[in-house]
Design a protein around this motif. Structure first.
Motif, PDB file in Angstrom:
ATOM      1  N   GLU A  47      17.615   9.321  29.542  1.00 13.69           N
ATOM      2  CA  GLU A  47      18.657   8.383  29.953  1.00 13.69           C
ATOM      3  C   GLU A  47      19.889   8.502  29.049  1.00 13.69           C
ATOM      4  OE1 GLU A  47      19.031   3.666  30.716  1.00 13.69           O
ATOM      5  OE2 GLU A  47      17.184   4.633  31.361  1.00 13.69           O
ATOM      6  N   GLU A  48      19.613   8.648  27.735  1.00 10.97           N
ATOM      7  CA  GLU A  48      20.730   8.782  26.790  1.00 10.97           C
ATOM      8  C   GLU A  48      21.489  10.085  27.053  1.00 10.97           C
ATOM      9  OE1 GLU A  48      19.667   9.232  22.710  1.00 10.97           O
ATOM     10  OE2 GLU A  48      21.731   8.877  22.021  1.00 10.97           O
ATOM     11  N   GLY A  49      20.724  11.159  27.332  1.00  7.37           N
ATOM     12  CA  GLY A  49      21.340  12.453  27.622  1.00  7.37           C
ATOM     13  C   GLY A  49      22.231  12.386  28.843  1.00  7.37           C
ATOM     14  N   CYS A  50      21.752  11.728  29.887  1.00  6.77           N
ATOM     15  CA  CYS A  50      22.546  11.600  31.122  1.00  6.77           C
ATOM     16  C   CYS A  50      23.808  10.798  30.839  1.00  6.77           C
ATOM     17  CB  CYS A  50      21.727  10.905  32.206  1.00  6.77           C
ATOM     18  SG  CYS A  50      20.387  11.912  32.831  1.00  6.77           S
ATOM     19  N   GLN A  51      23.649   9.720  30.025  1.00  5.08           N
ATOM     20  CA  GLN A  51      24.818   8.892  29.711  1.00  5.08           C
ATOM     21  C   GLN A  51      25.849   9.691  28.906  1.00  5.08           C
ATOM     22  OE1 GLN A  51      24.239   5.582  27.081  1.00  5.08           O
ATOM     23  NE2 GLN A  51      25.914   4.428  27.995  1.00  5.08           N
ATOM     24  N   LEU A  52      25.385  10.471  27.934  1.00  2.00           N
ATOM     25  CA  LEU A  52      26.308  11.265  27.114  1.00  2.00           C
ATOM     26  C   LEU A  52      27.010  12.337  27.953  1.00  2.00           C
ATOM     27  CD1 LEU A  52      24.257  11.709  23.815  1.00  2.00           C
ATOM     28  CD2 LEU A  52      26.263  10.274  24.157  1.00  2.00           C
ATOM     29  N   ARG A  53      26.269  12.953  28.859  1.00  2.47           N
ATOM     30  CA  ARG A  53      26.883  13.984  29.713  1.00  2.47           C
ATOM     31  C   ARG A  53      27.930  13.379  30.626  1.00  2.47           C
ATOM     32  NH1 ARG A  53      23.268  16.654  33.240  1.00  2.47           N
ATOM     33  NH2 ARG A  53      21.609  15.230  32.735  1.00  2.47           N
ATOM     34  N   MET A  54      27.589  12.205  31.203  1.00  2.00           N
ATOM     35  CA  MET A  54      28.545  11.559  32.096  1.00  2.00           C
ATOM     36  C   MET A  54      29.813  11.179  31.314  1.00  2.00           C
ATOM     37  SD  MET A  54      28.355   7.895  33.936  1.00  2.00           S
ATOM     38  CE  MET A  54      28.848   7.102  32.432  1.00  2.00           C
ATOM     39  N   ASN A  55      29.607  10.636  30.111  1.00  2.00           N
ATOM     40  CA  ASN A  55      30.749  10.224  29.307  1.00  2.00           C
ATOM     41  C   ASN A  55      31.584  11.406  28.836  1.00  2.00           C
ATOM     42  OD1 ASN A  55      31.120   7.212  28.442  1.00  2.00           O
ATOM     43  ND2 ASN A  55      28.976   7.534  28.910  1.00  2.00           N
ATOM     44  N   ARG A  56      30.901  12.511  28.561  1.00  2.00           N
ATOM     45  CA  ARG A  56      31.651  13.694  28.135  1.00  2.00           C
ATOM     46  C   ARG A  56      32.586  14.155  29.251  1.00  2.00           C
ATOM     47  NH1 ARG A  56      32.897  18.260  28.983  1.00  2.00           N
ATOM     48  NH2 ARG A  56      33.632  19.656  27.381  1.00  2.00           N
ATOM     49  N   SER A  57      32.038  14.161  30.477  1.00  6.44           N
ATOM     50  CA  SER A  57      32.876  14.629  31.583  1.00  6.44           C
ATOM     51  C   SER A  57      34.048  13.682  31.815  1.00  6.44           C
ATOM     52  CB  SER A  57      32.058  14.816  32.850  1.00  6.44           C
ATOM     53  OG  SER A  57      31.603  13.572  33.315  1.00  6.44           O
ATOM     54  N   ILE A  58      33.825  12.394  31.616  1.00  2.00           N
ATOM     55  CA  ILE A  58      34.920  11.433  31.821  1.00  2.00           C
ATOM     56  C   ILE A  58      35.926  11.532  30.675  1.00  2.00           C
ATOM     57  CG2 ILE A  58      35.530   8.985  31.889  1.00  2.00           C
ATOM     58  CD1 ILE A  58      32.773   8.470  33.124  1.00  2.00           C
ATOM     59  N   GLN A  59      35.386  11.487  29.439  1.00  2.00           N
ATOM     60  CA  GLN A  59      36.278  11.364  28.291  1.00  2.00           C
ATOM     61  C   GLN A  59      37.032  12.651  27.967  1.00  2.00           C
ATOM     62  OE1 GLN A  59      33.672   9.675  25.354  1.00  2.00           O
ATOM     63  NE2 GLN A  59      33.795   7.658  26.262  1.00  2.00           N
ATOM     64  N   ALA A  60      36.324  13.777  27.975  1.00  2.00           N
ATOM     65  CA  ALA A  60      36.999  15.026  27.610  1.00  2.00           C
ATOM     66  C   ALA A  60      37.933  15.483  28.717  1.00  2.00           C
ATOM     67  CB  ALA A  60      35.973  16.092  27.296  1.00  2.00           C
ATOM     68  N   GLU A  61      37.426  15.534  29.934  1.00  2.00           N
ATOM     69  CA  GLU A  61      38.265  16.011  31.043  1.00  2.00           C
ATOM     70  C   GLU A  61      39.356  14.999  31.362  1.00  2.00           C
ATOM     71  OE1 GLU A  61      37.743  19.018  31.971  1.00  2.00           O
ATOM     72  OE2 GLU A  61      35.866  19.216  30.888  1.00  2.00           O
ATOM     73  N   GLY A  62      39.010  13.728  31.249  1.00  2.00           N
ATOM     74  CA  GLY A  62      39.975  12.664  31.548  1.00  2.00           C
ATOM     75  C   GLY A  62      41.191  12.723  30.632  1.00  2.00           C
ATOM     76  N   SER A  63      40.981  13.106  29.371  1.00  2.00           N
ATOM     77  CA  SER A  63      42.092  13.168  28.416  1.00  2.00           C
ATOM     78  C   SER A  63      43.126  14.203  28.842  1.00  2.00           C
ATOM     79  CB  SER A  63      41.574  13.535  27.027  1.00  2.00           C
ATOM     80  OG  SER A  63      40.713  12.532  26.588  1.00  2.00           O
ATOM     81  N   PHE A  64      42.662  15.323  29.372  1.00  2.00           N
ATOM     82  CA  PHE A  64      43.603  16.344  29.853  1.00  2.00           C
ATOM     83  C   PHE A  64      44.398  15.804  31.046  1.00  2.00           C
ATOM     84  CE2 PHE A  64      40.628  19.234  27.684  1.00  2.00           C
ATOM     85  CZ  PHE A  64      41.546  19.910  26.901  1.00  2.00           C
TER      86      PHE A  64
END
Ligand code: SF4
Length: 163
Positions: free
Chosen positions: A90-107
């Protein structure tokens, strides 16, 4: 192939066992040392899957006489299983989802919302300074948004659960 952990054997498509025949030590180009366990099939004679199972067409030994060999790094397998467990947790899924939002979202934020399309300066130092200012501006924007939406102290978006 299926693996029988208790007996340390692989079972192939033809229901034959690949047993341990030895250990091999290798050193990669980068200096990493690894240990591999060698497995060999008990009997590959007359196997209908032989041509798809045994790779390497340059061998001088005729296909009928060849036997399947496997080299397995048990440490690698163990780490890969641990990785997969972490990624699917569950933590892994949450981190992956957040990575896609936070890293890609910043661009997306900097390019579209802040209309940053090209650097105004030339030279490595100047570009670094401009990037740093841009990052500070982006972070202030983000903090402002978090304060407005009362989400300070919350670093990760919650994982949406399907009911
Ligand atoms: S070639 Fe050997 S290892 Fe491969 S499927 Fe046939 S019997 Fe099994």
């Amino acid at each position: 192939m299926d693996y029988d952990e208790e007996r340390d054997v692989y079972i192939c498509k033809n229901q034959k066992e690949l047993r341990v025949t030895g250990t091999k030590f290798e050193k990669t180009k980068t200096g990493y040392k690894r240990e591999k366990t060698l497995y060999s099939c008990e009997d590959c004679k007359g196997c209908p899957y032989k041509t798809s199972c045994i790779k390497g067409n340059n061998s001088k030994i005729p296909m009928e006489e060849r036997t399947k060999h496997l080299e397995v790094s048990k440490l690698f397998q163990k780490k890969r299983t641990e990785d997969l467990t972490r990624i699917l947790s569950e933590e892994g899924c949450q981190l992956r989802m957040n990575r896609s939002i936070q890293a890609e979202g910043s661009f997306a934020d900097t390019k579209e919302d802040m209309s940053f399309r090209r650097y105004l300066c030339r030279g490595g130092q100047n570009v670094l300074a401009e990037s740093t200012l841009l990052a500070i501006a982006h972070n202030i924007n983000k903090l402002h948004h978090k304060i407005q939406s009362e989400k300070t102290g919350q670093h990760l978006f919650e994982l949406k659960k399907i009911a």
